[in-house]
Design a protein around this motif. Structure first.
Motif, PDB file in Angstrom:
ATOM      1  N   ASP A  21      41.246  60.488 -21.553  1.00  0.00           N
ATOM      2  CA  ASP A  21      41.489  59.050 -21.444  1.00  0.00           C
ATOM      3  C   ASP A  21      42.882  58.815 -20.876  1.00  0.00           C
ATOM      4  OD1 ASP A  21      41.119  56.361 -21.638  1.00  0.00           O
ATOM      5  OD2 ASP A  21      41.229  56.252 -23.812  1.00  0.00           O
ATOM      6  N   ALA A  22      43.065  59.193 -19.609  1.00  0.00           N
ATOM      7  CA  ALA A  22      44.391  59.097 -18.992  1.00  0.00           C
ATOM      8  C   ALA A  22      44.319  58.297 -17.699  1.00  0.00           C
ATOM      9  CB  ALA A  22      44.921  60.492 -18.694  1.00  0.00           C
ATOM     10  N   TRP A  23      45.241  57.357 -17.550  1.00  0.00           N
ATOM     11  CA  TRP A  23      45.384  56.645 -16.280  1.00  0.00           C
ATOM     12  C   TRP A  23      46.571  57.230 -15.525  1.00  0.00           C
ATOM     13  CZ3 TRP A  23      44.584  50.654 -16.795  1.00  0.00           C
ATOM     14  CH2 TRP A  23      43.264  50.405 -17.124  1.00  0.00           C
ATOM     15  N   LEU A  24      47.697  57.307 -16.171  1.00  0.00           N
ATOM     16  CA  LEU A  24      48.881  57.920 -15.560  1.00  0.00           C
ATOM     17  C   LEU A  24      49.119  59.295 -16.172  1.00  0.00           C
ATOM     18  CD1 LEU A  24      51.488  55.024 -15.210  1.00  0.00           C
ATOM     19  CD2 LEU A  24      50.471  56.362 -13.396  1.00  0.00           C
ATOM     20  N   GLY A  26      48.453  59.957 -19.680  1.00  0.00           N
ATOM     21  CA  GLY A  26      47.675  60.170 -20.883  1.00  0.00           C
ATOM     22  C   GLY A  26      48.392  59.775 -22.163  1.00  0.00           C
ATOM     23  N   CYS A  28      49.168  56.647 -23.369  1.00  0.00           N
ATOM     24  CA  CYS A  28      48.469  55.570 -24.080  1.00  0.00           C
ATOM     25  C   CYS A  28      47.151  56.064 -24.668  1.00  0.00           C
ATOM     26  CB  CYS A  28      48.223  54.385 -23.149  1.00  0.00           C
ATOM     27  SG  CYS A  28      49.721  53.523 -22.674  1.00  0.00           S
ATOM     28  N   GLY A  29      46.450  56.911 -23.941  1.00  0.00           N
ATOM     29  CA  GLY A  29      45.210  57.482 -24.464  1.00  0.00           C
ATOM     30  C   GLY A  29      45.462  58.355 -25.682  1.00  0.00           C
ATOM     31  N   ASN A  40      42.573  50.705 -24.182  1.00  0.00           N
ATOM     32  CA  ASN A  40      42.890  49.566 -23.317  1.00  0.00           C
ATOM     33  C   ASN A  40      43.804  48.564 -24.015  1.00  0.00           C
ATOM     34  OD1 ASN A  40      41.435  50.433 -21.051  1.00  0.00           O
ATOM     35  ND2 ASN A  40      39.537  49.746 -21.988  1.00  0.00           N
ATOM     36  N   ARG A  43      47.238  50.069 -23.762  1.00  0.00           N
ATOM     37  CA  ARG A  43      47.750  49.892 -22.394  1.00  0.00           C
ATOM     38  C   ARG A  43      48.220  48.458 -22.158  1.00  0.00           C
ATOM     39  NH1 ARG A  43      42.985  53.184 -21.304  1.00  0.00           N
ATOM     40  NH2 ARG A  43      43.742  55.280 -20.858  1.00  0.00           N
ATOM     41  N   TRP A  65      55.978  60.865 -22.005  1.00  0.00           N
ATOM     42  CA  TRP A  65      55.206  61.680 -21.063  1.00  0.00           C
ATOM     43  C   TRP A  65      55.780  63.086 -20.988  1.00  0.00           C
ATOM     44  CZ3 TRP A  65      53.863  59.480 -15.575  1.00  0.00           C
ATOM     45  CH2 TRP A  65      52.939  60.284 -14.933  1.00  0.00           C
TER      46      TRP A  65
END
Length: 71
Positions: A21-24, A26, A28-29, A40, A43, A65
């Motif tokens: 579950d990573a957008w940048l 991970g 927030c995931g 979400n 995020r 990060w």
């Protein structure tokens, strides 16, 4: 009388960056998995916080990060 079944101890929860579950990065995931809150929502809170903190939360995200181990 029978002996009770011994369950293994649950390992403690670890705060790690999410692979699934990573957008940048991970972050927030990973926080979502650790807290049990929807990713979400995390995020959204981070994005709103980044706007109102004048970028301080962006620096905190980058530090997380770097410091959080990968899943």
């Amino acid at each position: 009388m029978s002996q009770p079944i011994h369950q293994p101890y649950n390992s403690p929860k670890r705060l790690v960056r999410s692979d699934d579950d990573a957008w940048l990065g991970g972050v927030c995931g990973g926080i979502a998995q650790y807290t049990g809150v929807d990713a979400n929502l995390i995020r959204l809170l981070v994005a709103i916080g980044a706007l109102f903190s004048f970028g301080t939360l962006v620096v905190a995200y980058i530090v997380a990060w770097v410091l959080m181990p990968k899943e």
